[in-house]
Design a protein around this motif. Structure first.
Motif, mmCIF file in Angstrom:
data_model
loop_
_atom_site.group_PDB
_atom_site.id
_atom_site.type_symbol
_atom_site.label_atom_id
_atom_site.label_comp_id
_atom_site.label_asym_id
_atom_site.label_seq_id
_atom_site.Cartn_x
_atom_site.Cartn_y
_atom_site.Cartn_z
ATOM 1 N N SER A 1 128.553 -78.890 24.733
ATOM 2 C CA SER A 1 128.724 -77.498 25.160
ATOM 3 C C SER A 1 128.403 -77.277 26.626
ATOM 4 N N ASN B 1 124.188 -82.783 18.525
ATOM 5 C CA ASN B 1 124.776 -81.902 17.532
ATOM 6 C C ASN B 1 125.804 -80.971 18.179
ATOM 7 N N LYS C 1 127.072 -78.335 17.163
ATOM 8 C CA LYS C 1 126.809 -76.926 16.877
ATOM 9 C C LYS C 1 125.488 -76.441 17.474
ATOM 10 N N ASP C 2 124.653 -77.383 17.909
ATOM 11 C CA ASP C 2 123.352 -77.039 18.487
ATOM 12 C C ASP C 2 122.916 -78.175 19.389
ATOM 13 N N SER C 3 123.196 -78.062 20.669
ATOM 14 C CA SER C 3 122.984 -79.183 21.580
ATOM 15 C C SER C 3 121.513 -79.431 21.900
ATOM 16 N N THR C 4 120.604 -78.600 21.393
ATOM 17 C CA THR C 4 119.184 -78.915 21.525
ATOM 18 C C THR C 4 118.757 -79.952 20.485
ATOM 19 N N HIS C 5 119.625 -80.162 19.492
ATOM 20 C CA HIS C 5 119.363 -81.146 18.440
ATOM 21 C C HIS C 5 119.979 -82.479 18.864
ATOM 22 N N HIS D 1 114.612 -81.380 18.441
ATOM 23 C CA HIS D 1 115.265 -80.092 18.224
ATOM 24 C C HIS D 1 115.041 -79.152 19.408
ATOM 25 N N ASP D 2 114.587 -79.692 20.529
ATOM 26 C CA ASP D 2 114.379 -78.872 21.724
ATOM 27 C C ASP D 2 114.764 -79.626 23.000
ATOM 28 N N SER D 3 115.861 -80.374 22.916
ATOM 29 C CA SER D 3 116.377 -81.136 24.069
ATOM 30 C C SER D 3 115.350 -82.111 24.627
#
Length: 245
Positions: A112, A150, A152-156, A169-171
């Motif tokens: 993203s 991920n 859908k969630d690039s911090t994952h 889960h927080d980059s």
């Protein structure tokens, strides 16, 4: 190309290729990329930003031949690979592939955000400005071989190395290193020859030698789980076990 008795070597056909017909035909991409003809470049890593597919990152490893500095080089294209340029912060990531970049060769771009890119090698680094600056990631081990972001969630983010899996889960401000996964990489094994109960010895990637007791006294369908214990040896070793002891 890698033979059993040496490290992989580059060749004149190494390079970056592109297809626009599902793989039926391929065209070599050359603009802005180094000349592969001398066979001085080893493994090639590539990734495309899912939300901005015109942005492509290519990671090359130079073997240090002819007096050049060996190590990682990352190139970026913003026109679907037609033209590439060496990223400005390349010197900061050169040491991620110190002398054996054929072992790594992985680059990952945030699906993203085309400016966030991960370089995986002996260590792991991330840039949030398209490769201008880099920061190292604190990890559980060395020798990074793969990564997943991920969509859908690039911090994952999940990274894998010779020590196992790292999950964030927080980059990668923080991460979790699960130790209950049965994913050890064993290179070889030695087995004692007693009936009923016998020992298996293995050498594992970067984590030494281990042994486990196999109990067949209840039958092959009722083998009891055993906790393995440390044993002599290392990843390059081999165990030769006395068949009677």
């Amino acid at each position: 190309l890698r033979y059993r008795w040496n490290d992989p070597v580059g060749g004149p056909e190494s390079g970056v290729y592109k297809t626009i017909d599902g793989g039926r035909s391929w065209r070599r991409l050359t603009r802005g990329l180094p000349d592969f003809a001398a066979g001085e470049y080893e493994r090639v890593g590539i990734d495309v930003c899912a939300s901005q597919p015109e942005t492509v990152y290519v990671l090359l490893n130079h073997d240090g031949a002819r007096g050049r500095k060996g190590g990682a080089e990352i190139y970026r294209s913003d026109d679907f690979g037609e033209n590439f340029a060496l990223i400005e912060g390349n010197d900061a990531i050169r040491r991620t592939h110190p002398g054996y970049g054929w072992f790594f060769g992985q680059v990952r771009v945030d699906p993203s955000d085309a400016e966030t890119v991960y370089c995986l090698g002996l260590s792991a680094k991330v840039s949030n400005d398209g490769g201008h600056t880099w920061r190292g990631l604190r990890g559980s081990h060395v020798d990074y071989h793969g990564g997943w972001i991920n969509p859908k969630d690039s911090t994952h983010v999940v990274l894998v190395n010779d020590g196992g899996v790292m999950i964030s889960h927080d980059s990668f401000k923080t991460h979790h290193h699960p130790t209950n996964l049965q994913i050890a990489h064993g290179y070889n094994c030695g087995i004692s020859q007693q009936e009923g109960k016998f020992w298996i010895y293995i050498c594992t990637q970067d984590t030494g030698g281990w042994r486990g007791l196999v109990d067949l006294t209840r039958g092959r369908d009722a083998i009891i789980h055993q906790r393995w214990e440390s044993a002599t040896g290392d990843e390059a070793g081999r165990h030769v076990v006395d068949p009677t002891n």
